[in-house]
Design an enzyme around this catalytic site. Structure first.
Site, PDB file in Angstrom:
ATOM      1  N   CYS A 121     -25.372  31.111  38.955  1.00  0.00           N
ATOM      2  CA  CYS A 121     -26.568  31.726  38.345  1.00  0.00           C
ATOM      3  C   CYS A 121     -27.832  31.485  39.180  1.00  0.00           C
ATOM      4  CB  CYS A 121     -26.753  31.163  36.938  1.00  0.00           C
ATOM      5  SG  CYS A 121     -28.253  31.759  36.153  1.00  0.00           S
ATOM      6  N   VAL A 180     -27.818  29.877  30.431  1.00  0.00           N
ATOM      7  CA  VAL A 180     -28.109  28.838  31.421  1.00  0.00           C
ATOM      8  C   VAL A 180     -29.208  29.383  32.338  1.00  0.00           C
ATOM      9  CG1 VAL A 180     -25.848  27.776  31.355  1.00  0.00           C
ATOM     10  CG2 VAL A 180     -26.237  29.668  32.944  1.00  0.00           C
TER      11      VAL A 180
HETATM   12  N1  GSH Z   1     -34.723  34.385  31.705  1.00  0.00           N
HETATM   13  C1  GSH Z   1     -33.670  33.416  31.805  1.00  0.00           C
HETATM   14  C2  GSH Z   1     -34.112  32.288  32.715  1.00  0.00           C
HETATM   15  O1  GSH Z   1     -34.984  32.533  33.578  1.00  0.00           O
HETATM   16  O2  GSH Z   1     -33.669  31.164  32.552  1.00  0.00           O
HETATM   17  C3  GSH Z   1     -32.408  34.099  32.316  1.00  0.00           C
HETATM   18  C4  GSH Z   1     -31.199  33.194  32.296  1.00  0.00           C
HETATM   19  C5  GSH Z   1     -29.904  33.997  32.366  1.00  0.00           C
HETATM   20  O3  GSH Z   1     -29.900  35.217  32.131  1.00  0.00           O
HETATM   21  N2  GSH Z   1     -28.784  33.314  32.657  1.00  0.00           N
HETATM   22  C6  GSH Z   1     -27.515  33.994  32.665  1.00  0.00           C
HETATM   23  C7  GSH Z   1     -26.808  33.699  31.361  1.00  0.00           C
HETATM   24  O4  GSH Z   1     -26.858  32.591  30.876  1.00  0.00           O
HETATM   25  C8  GSH Z   1     -26.613  33.489  33.785  1.00  0.00           C
HETATM   26  S1  GSH Z   1     -27.266  33.867  35.388  1.00  0.00           S
HETATM   27  N3  GSH Z   1     -26.145  34.716  30.821  1.00  0.00           N
HETATM   28  C9  GSH Z   1     -25.389  34.619  29.621  1.00  0.00           C
HETATM   29  C10 GSH Z   1     -25.506  35.842  28.802  1.00  0.00           C
HETATM   30  O5  GSH Z   1     -26.107  36.827  29.247  1.00  0.00           O
HETATM   31  O6  GSH Z   1     -25.028  35.836  27.675  1.00  0.00           O
END
Ligand code: GSH
Length: 259
Positions: A37, A77
């Site tokens: 990520c 995350v």
């Molecule tokens: N805006 C968040 C940040 O900056 O922390 C974005 C975090 C994010 O989108 N993480 C993704 C995630 O956890 C992995 S890269 N995705 C799980 C999902 O979409 O359910």
């Protein structure tokens, strides 16, 4: 229906695997992480740069394990578990917020080095503008280009490279289209820094090309050789323009800042 995103290689590899292996031990500060990520990586970069002790916990955020959901109902995350005085922990999420938090809390210069955000409130505000810009413009464009299909993909690509010229582009364009003067008069012979800077220069060259291709730039530029005597005078430091004089006196800011 299975979530396609959940089908991930389960763990970090290469250098990251080694680094994460060094951060498996119990620590009060924990990061719930996905090795893949980029938002997580932001936080890891801060932890690494500031030499902050932490425990790395790999999760698959598309399977959303209970221990992650307990901390962060959205199950994303990075999620940070921050220790409290009574031995429990409280969660924090949103990568850029986490990064700022870490910078603020782990501020002992002896242990953690310099602050990543400027001390000066104005400079800090400006840094935040850029941080915001990355989030609101660059990453969405990246994804539009990556994800859009067919004609929409072409649109995404244009957007990522920035099809629309902006005022700052025009403000700097005349100097961009003149950087040949260093080759011509300063013996640079096209010898721009290479090796580890190749990628930066490739981006610079893309940008330069985009500027040079602007019709407005073409339409307002004279033939190069007509500039030679003018720049020869600057190169010999015999020019007597306000700019040339100001440069000699070390007061160029007054001439250039508002022009
Ligand atoms: N805006 C968040 C940040 O900056 O922390 C974005 C975090 C994010 O989108 N993480 C993704 C995630 O956890 C992995 S890269 N995705 C799980 C999902 O979409 O359910």
């Amino acid at each position: 229906m299975p979530i396609p995103d959940a089908a991930l290689y389960p763990e970090a590899t290469g250098q990251a695997a080694k680094y994460f292996a060094q951060h498996q031990q119990e620590q009060p500060l924990k990061i719930y992480s996905g090795w893949f990520c980029p938002f997580v990586q932001r936080v890891l970069l801060v932890l690494h740069t500031k030499n902050i002790p932490f425990q790395y916990i790999e999760v698959n955020p598309y399977h959303k394990p209970k221990h992650l959901l307990n901390l962060n109902p959205r199950g994303l995350v990075p999620t940070l578990a921050v220790p409290t005085a009574n031995g429990t922990s409280k969660p924090l999420f949103e990568s850029s917020v986490i990064c700022e938090y870490l910078d603020e809390v782990y501020s002992d210069p002896v242990k953690h080095g310099h602050r990543l955000l400027p001390d000066d409130p104005y400079e800090r505000a400006r840094a935040r503008i850029w941080i915001q810009f990355v989030g609101s413009n660059i990453i969405p464009s990246f994804h539009r280009w990556l994800q859009f299909q067919g004609d929409d993909a072409a649109k995404g690509k244009e957007e990522y490279f920035g099809k629309e010229v902006t005022l700052p582009d025009l403000i700097i364009a005349p100097w961009i289209t003149r950087h040949w003067v260093f080759d011509e008069f300063k013996g640079n012979n096209g010898d721009w820094p290479t090796t580890e800077d190749d990628e930066t220069w490739a981006r610079w060259n893309n940008y330069t090309k985009a500027i040079e291709d602007l019709q407005a730039v073409k339409d307002t530029s004279s033939d190069r050789e007509k500039f030679f005597p003018i720049y020869q005078r600057y190169a010999d430091n015999t020019a007597e323009s306000e700019a040339a004089k100001a440069i000699r006196q070390g007061s160029a800011g007054l001439v250039f800042a508002a022009s």
